[in-house]
Every structure is written in C-alpha cells, then in structure tokens.
Design an enzyme around this catalytic site. Structure first.
Site, mmCIF file in Angstrom:
data_model
loop_
_atom_site.group_PDB
_atom_site.id
_atom_site.type_symbol
_atom_site.label_atom_id
_atom_site.label_comp_id
_atom_site.label_asym_id
_atom_site.label_seq_id
_atom_site.Cartn_x
_atom_site.Cartn_y
_atom_site.Cartn_z
ATOM 1 N N ASN A 123 0.801 -1.219 0.000
ATOM 2 C CA ASN A 123 0.000 0.000 0.000
ATOM 3 C C ASN A 123 0.838 1.276 0.000
ATOM 4 O O ASN A 123 0.405 2.315 -0.469
ATOM 5 C CB ASN A 123 -0.953 0.012 1.202
ATOM 6 C CG ASN A 123 -0.283 -0.395 2.497
ATOM 7 O OD1 ASN A 123 0.352 -1.449 2.578
ATOM 8 N ND2 ASN A 123 -0.403 0.424 3.514
ATOM 9 N N GLN A 144 -4.759 -4.187 -2.027
ATOM 10 C CA GLN A 144 -4.339 -3.166 -2.991
ATOM 11 C C GLN A 144 -4.222 -3.708 -4.420
ATOM 12 O O GLN A 144 -4.012 -2.931 -5.345
ATOM 13 C CB GLN A 144 -2.988 -2.561 -2.581
ATOM 14 C CG GLN A 144 -3.035 -1.727 -1.318
ATOM 15 C CD GLN A 144 -3.786 -0.405 -1.472
ATOM 16 O OE1 GLN A 144 -4.108 0.024 -2.581
ATOM 17 N NE2 GLN A 144 -4.084 0.233 -0.354
ATOM 18 N N SER A 176 -10.865 -5.765 0.259
ATOM 19 C CA SER A 176 -11.578 -4.732 1.020
ATOM 20 C C SER A 176 -12.400 -3.866 0.079
ATOM 21 O O SER A 176 -11.956 -3.529 -1.014
ATOM 22 C CB SER A 176 -10.573 -3.872 1.785
ATOM 23 O OG SER A 176 -11.240 -2.777 2.391
ATOM 24 N N HIS A 225 -13.574 -0.600 0.379
ATOM 25 C CA HIS A 225 -13.369 0.845 0.195
ATOM 26 C C HIS A 225 -12.097 1.205 -0.563
ATOM 27 O O HIS A 225 -11.863 2.380 -0.853
ATOM 28 C CB HIS A 225 -13.427 1.575 1.543
ATOM 29 C CG HIS A 225 -12.229 1.400 2.425
ATOM 30 N ND1 HIS A 225 -11.280 2.367 2.569
ATOM 31 C CD2 HIS A 225 -11.833 0.380 3.214
ATOM 32 C CE1 HIS A 225 -10.360 1.964 3.426
ATOM 33 N NE2 HIS A 225 -10.666 0.745 3.830
ATOM 34 N N THR A 245 -24.975 -10.302 12.029
ATOM 35 C CA THR A 245 -25.904 -10.031 10.932
ATOM 36 C C THR A 245 -25.164 -9.343 9.795
ATOM 37 O O THR A 245 -24.395 -8.410 10.011
ATOM 38 C CB THR A 245 -27.070 -9.155 11.443
ATOM 39 O OG1 THR A 245 -27.694 -9.855 12.522
ATOM 40 C CG2 THR A 245 -28.080 -8.893 10.341
ATOM 41 N N CYS A 281 -2.292 4.761 8.357
ATOM 42 C CA CYS A 281 -2.353 4.171 9.686
ATOM 43 C C CYS A 281 -1.178 4.635 10.519
ATOM 44 O O CYS A 281 -1.225 4.623 11.735
ATOM 45 C CB CYS A 281 -2.344 2.660 9.589
ATOM 46 S SG CYS A 281 -3.536 2.076 8.404
#
Ligand SMILES: *Cc1c(COP(=O)(O)O)cnc(C)c1O
Length: 398
Positions: free
Chosen positions: A155, A183, A203, A205, A241, A329
């Site tokens: 990333n 990525q 992922s 997003h 859920t 991060c």
C-alpha cells in the site's frame, strides 16, 4: 483546484455503487429471517457472493463476507490460536507463521500478538525495491511452518510480489498460503486458481466500494475457524448479521472493476509516468521508492531529503492537494515508515517521503497542477530547514 491523490488510503464511492446503495436503502430485512423481507436480503447477499467469487475465479462458497480487510487478515492469522473443536490439528502442530516486514499493520500487529501467545513468527526481509527474497523464504520454510502470509501489492510503495511462485514454494513444504490482496484486487488481474493461494483478502473501500466491508477467500477444503463467533451467518464462518448494503455495494464495485480496470490501468501508467518525469525534471535531490516496474500503476512514493513528509502533506493540503506520508495508519505518529525502513532507506529519507496514489478519477490536469505546486512547496520547506545541504548532510527541519 481539488486533487485527491490518496486512493490507496481510501477511494470515493463509484457513482454506480452510490446508485445501488441509494436504491437499496429501503431494504432492511435480516438475511437470516425466513419471511419475505429476509428472503429479499438473503437473495441480494447471495447474488453479491457469486459476483465477487467470479471476479477472482473462486466458487461462491469460498467467499466469506467480513467487516473489513483488517478483519479478514486477523481471521486468517488467528487460525493458529483457535482452540475450539473446529480447529485444525494440522495447523496446531505447525506452529510457525512466516510473513514480511512490509505488511499492513493489521498483519504485523496480529503477528506480534500471536508471538506473545506461543506462535513462532518469522519476518522476511525485502530488497531495495520492496521484493522479498525467494531464497530466504526457501531457507525459512521447514516442517514447523503452518502459514505464510505475503501481501500481493504494498500500500505504501506499490511493489508487487510474485504470489504464484511464492505459493508454489509454500505448498511444496506443506504450508498454507495467504495473501493480503487489498491493494491488488481490482487493479491487476487476480485469479485465485492461477495464484493457487488458500486465503486471500479483499476490502470494499479501496476499490470504490463502501467502507466497513470486505471479503475473505477461503479455498474449499482448507481448515478454517471463525474469528467472530456466535451465529450461523456465512455458513458459520463469520457471525454477526450481514452488512447487507455494504455487501451489495462491494459487489457493484467489483462489477465496475470488471468494466473499467484494464483501460484505467493503462491510463494510470501514463499519468504516473508524467508525474514521475515532472518531479525528476523540476526538483533536485529526490528518490523514488518502490519497484520501477513491478508496481501498482497509480502508486508513486518519493523522498525529498530535507523536507519532512508531514510538512509537505500539510502545505499541499493548503493548495487543495491530498497525499499521504507512508501509510494513513502510521500518520499521527512520527515513526518513519516501517516499509521504507525495510527497503533500506535511512530514517531521514523515510521522513521526507510522500505517497501519491492516483485512481479512476485522476486526470492529467491534476497531475499538471501537482507538478506546478510541488516544486515550490519543497523549495519553501527546504529553505526553512537551515540544516539542509543538498546531497550532503541532511538534518531534518523541526
Ligand atoms: C487498507 C488496507 C488494509 C485494511 O483494509 P480495511 O478494510 O481498511 O480494514 C489491509 N491491507 C492493505 C494492503 C491495505 O491497503
């Protein structure tokens, strides 16, 4: 002008995903309910599963929807400390994990946690471009190794690993193979059959889908143990859920990747080349980080000794340009990027680095604007840093 060159941190929703989510907003049924509300939600989740599976060459029962890429990675590594009866005796006997020094923090911190719980963890080095050494992997692989986790594309610097070759070595030694492909999926062709991996992380997003949703590929017949327990959802593989809307958004994002990925790849290569060349021509004393060719098309990581990455980021932000220093991060801490340090970059060069990550909405006009703003930004910051001597002793500005 506003320029968003931070697509590796997250991406804007694709307009088609937005449309899908808006239309589905009224649908609230619980996929586990047997009435019509539930059946409608369930049908949408299962349809999404088929599309996501097809996109990576998997069978639909090999896809587990999860809450994020981080959760998928935690799930795979945590197979080692599962102590329920479902847990796999094979993995228990093979108590070593091999991973790399340049993984995402969700792999590195989970590995560190496991190391404190009796699992042996070994970290692969990388060369100056961020590639692992296959001979080092070979020498680490022994009968104690249960799992190898190597990211497909980094990333921060964009470097891609040869996952097919790595997987072949890992399987020869009887271990399982995981790759964090967050990525890579949606940017380069990913086929789990061709790569041969046992686990693969996606992922939402990072590919113009919603946040808070991901998918974990688990090859049929491979031992597995849920990380989130307490429900029969996802065939008992992930309780809770389902994030119905998120899952539908992820599938729509994947549909759009199928249509747009190849052309976009070519377009991003051109933009990155222009950016790279422009930076080279207009700014002295710079270093590009990452692999020159085996790299994500939209990712450019560059060091400007004598200018702190955080300062560059803030000055560019004032001009409407969004970039990042190393990883999102890691920002908030002033530790130099663990990825750059692993490639052998010294702390000062690591501190002076920024990542420009382009995406589907990026244009040549935006590249030109950045090439206009960046040189004077760097010059200004370097001028403030009295200790900066070009090509010589670099003391960082404070
Ligand atoms: C963003 C990212 C993750 C984490 O995914 P989330 O869905 O944000 O938890 C993991 N690995 C890599 C390489 C990433 O870029």
């Amino acid at each position: 002008m506003k320029v968003y060159f931070d697509n590796n941190a997250t991406t804007p929703l694709h307009p088609e995903v937005k449309k899908e989510l808006t239309a589905a907003m009224e649908m609230f049924g619980n996929p586990s309910s047997m009435h019509s509300y539930g059946r409608e939600a369930k049908a949408n989740v299962e349809d999404a599963r088929i599309r996501v599976a097809r996109f990576i060459g998997a069978h639909e029962n090999e896809i587990v929807f999860v809450g994020s890429g981080s959760e998928a990675n935690n799930t795979v590594l945590s197979l080692f400390v599962c102590s329920s009866r479902q847990c796999i005796p094979g993995l228990k006997m093979r108590n070593t994990i091999i991973t790399t020094k340049i993984e995402h923090p969700c792999v590195l911190e989970t590995s560190d946690c496991l190391a404190h719980r009796g699992v042996k963890v070994k970290y692969l080095d990388v060369d100056q471009y961020g590639k692992i050494y296959l001979d080092q992997l070979d020498s680490m692989l022994d009968d104690s190794v249960g799992l190898v986790s190597v990211m497909m594309a980094n990333n921060e610097i964009g470097t891609m690993q040869d996952i097919a070759a790595i997987t072949e070595m890992v399987h020869e030694r009887g271990a399982y193979m995981h790759t964090d492909a967050v990525q890579a999926v949606g940017k380069v062709p990913v086929d789990v059959g061709a790569f041969g991996v046992d686990f693969l992380t996606i992922s939402g997003h990072k590919i113009y889908g919603p946040k808070g949703v991901g998918a974990l590929y688990v090859k049929n017949g491979i031992p597995y143990c849920p990380f989130i327990r307490g429900g029969h959802q996802e065939k008992g593989r992930r309780a809770g859920t389902e994030n119905t809307l998120g899952i539908m958004g992820l599938a729509r994002a994947v549909d759009m990747r199928v249509l747009e990925m190849d052309d976009e790849h070519q377009r991003l290569l051109v933009l990155k080349q222009a950016l790279r060349k422009g930076i080279e021509e207009r700014i002295d004393d710079i270093y590009f980080n990452g692999h020159p060719t085996d790299s994500l098309a939209g990712t450019l990581n560059v060091s400007f000794p004598g200018a702190e990455g955080e300062a560059i980021l803030l000055y560019l932000d004032l001009e409407g340009i969004a970039v990042s220093t190393g990883s999102a991060c890691a920002s908030g801490s002033l530790d130099p990027s663990h990825v750059l340090l692993a490639t052998g970059v010294d702390a000062e060069r690591a501190h002076g680095s920024i990542r420009l990550s382009l995406g589907r909405e990026s244009t040549m006009e935006e590249v030109d604007y950045v090439l206009d703003v960046l040189p004077r930004t760097i010059e200004r910051i370097r001028n403030m840093s009295t200790a900066y001597i070009k090509g010589g002793l670099h003391a960082t500005s404070r």
